[in-house]
Design a protein around this motif. Structure first.
Motif, PDB file in Angstrom:
ATOM      1  N   CYS A 141       9.239  -2.708  -2.485  1.00 45.46           N
ATOM      2  CA  CYS A 141       8.406  -3.432  -3.457  1.00 45.46           C
ATOM      3  C   CYS A 141       7.485  -2.411  -4.114  1.00 45.46           C
ATOM      4  N   GLU A 145       1.783  -3.130  -3.769  1.00 44.60           N
ATOM      5  CA  GLU A 145       2.048  -4.098  -2.692  1.00 44.60           C
ATOM      6  C   GLU A 145       2.161  -3.389  -1.342  1.00 44.60           C
ATOM      7  N   ASN A 146       2.786  -2.216  -1.369  1.00 46.37           N
ATOM      8  CA  ASN A 146       2.913  -1.447  -0.134  1.00 46.37           C
ATOM      9  C   ASN A 146       1.549  -1.085   0.435  1.00 46.37           C
ATOM     10  N   TYR A 149      -0.524  -4.210   1.771  1.00 46.97           N
ATOM     11  CA  TYR A 149      -0.007  -4.713   3.042  1.00 46.97           C
ATOM     12  C   TYR A 149      -0.942  -4.382   4.212  1.00 46.97           C
ATOM     13  N   PRO A 154      -3.382  -9.591   2.212  1.00 47.60           N
ATOM     14  CA  PRO A 154      -2.976  -8.768   1.063  1.00 47.60           C
ATOM     15  C   PRO A 154      -3.173  -9.475  -0.284  1.00 47.60           C
ATOM     16  N   ARG A 205      -2.720   2.700   2.895  1.00 48.99           N
ATOM     17  CA  ARG A 205      -2.540   1.380   3.515  1.00 48.99           C
ATOM     18  C   ARG A 205      -3.445   1.250   4.745  1.00 48.99           C
TER      19      ARG A 205
END
Ligand code: ATP
Length: 313
Positions: A141, A145-146, A149, A154, A205
């Motif tokens: 994706c 979005e990564n 996460y 999110p 992240r």
């Protein structure tokens, strides 16, 4: 399949049977309802992340006769970086499993800020633990979005928050070089990233996760020689920023991963054989850690730890 077989009508009688089976005290409820018992300060938790294993005894349930830990004690002050080293099979990964409550000790306690982790909701507790591994998993994706996460929810993360952590993780500039920027799809269906780029996205992240404890199970040096010098520097800098203010446990399978650790603990025979400040252990001529370093330097004279040892002598 067990649950699917129960009709809605039969559910309540099944449930009461289940509760009877569990005892009138309704232990299942207790478990579901369990709230974290850490002190809260005006709605803000005051979790600092001091970790302590005290007199821990453990054997895997499938091999109860083989004791992994007998008298294992280890204290990691809040906000410090501890590297755990030791020969293969001594239980380094088992320590991570115990921390994540995949298993509980037979006796002894594991505490965080003085609270027994068995008193905490395991799911809640795990949200407080971040991990960075050498082979980060990216989903097919967008980069945004990564990164998102990593957050507890999110869907509530803003574009500004994503950019901010990408900046700290030294990922902003390469992401902006892609025509679609943060909307670039990565993974099998999109752009393939280099190892260093993947690691920096994983660090961004992890920065979004409000974690006080960071577990770094590094099978080999995180910053590998496969990375070019610039990439290596950017990844290491991003990692240092991620570690700042967090309690970090590095599971060092190779000695060269521990250069930035405040403390080193040498594991063997089910307990900590030697523990102390990195430099102090290295300076002790009869110390185990120093011997381990020398042995590895001897075995892999191209390894960075060999260079380190020489430069300290
Ligand atoms: P390495 O450096 O090789 O990864 P390690 O120090 O991380 O080793 P662990 O993986 O924690 O060691 O294993 C400690 C011991 O527990 C080993 O003897 C291993 O065979 C055993 N062990 C690990 N996982 C299990 C399991 N799920 N069930 C039973 N025994 C296990």
């Amino acid at each position: 399949a067990f649950w699917v077989g129960i009709s809605i009508g039969g559910l309540s009688s099944f449930y009461s049977e289940l509760m009877k089976g569990l005892g009138a005290g309704g232990r299942l409820w207790e478990l579901i309802e369990k709230k974290p018992q850490l002190p809260f300060n005006g709605g803000k938790d005051v979790f600092r992340g001091a970790l302590e294993f005290k007199d821990v005894e453990f054997a895997y349930p499938t091999r109860p006769e083989t004791s992994i830990f007998k008298d294992f004690s280890l204290s990691i002050p809040a906000g410090s970086v501890m590297a755990l080293v030791g020969p293969s099979g001594t239980g380094k990964s088992t320590i991570v499993s115990l921390l994540l409550r995949l298993y509980d000790p037979i006796s002894g306690t594991i505490t965080i800020d003085g609270f027994d982790i068995r008193q905490l909701n395991p799911l809640w507790f795990r949200t407080k633990i971040g991990t960075v591994s050498q082979e980060p998993i990216l989903f097919s994706c967008s980069i945004a979005e990564n990164i998102a996460y990593g957050a507890e929810d999110p869907s509530t993360v803003t574009a500004e928050e994503i950019q901010k952590v990408a900046e700290i993780a030294n990922a902003n500039s390469f992401i902006r070089d892609f025509p679609k920027g943060f909307d670039t799809v990565v993974g099998e269906k999109g752009i393939l990233l280099s190892g260093g780029q993947k690691q920096r996205i994983a660090i961004a992240r992890a920065l979004l996760k409000v974690s006080h404890i960071l577990l770094c199970p590094f099978p080999t040096p995180f910053v590998t020689s496969a990375l070019d010098a610039e990439n290596e520097y950017l990844v290491q800098e991003a990692l240092d920023r991620l570690m700042e203010g967090r309690t970090v446990l590095i599971i060092a399978h190779r000695l060269s991963t521990i250069q930035n650790a405040d403390f080193v603990a040498v594991l063997g025979q089910g307990k900590i054989l030697e523990c102390g400040k990195h430099e102090e252990l290295l300076a002790n001529p009869n110390g185990l850690f120093r011997k381990l370093m020398q042995k590895q330097a001897f075995l892999q004279n191209n390894d960075t730890c060999a260079l380190d040892l020489q430069s300290r002598e």
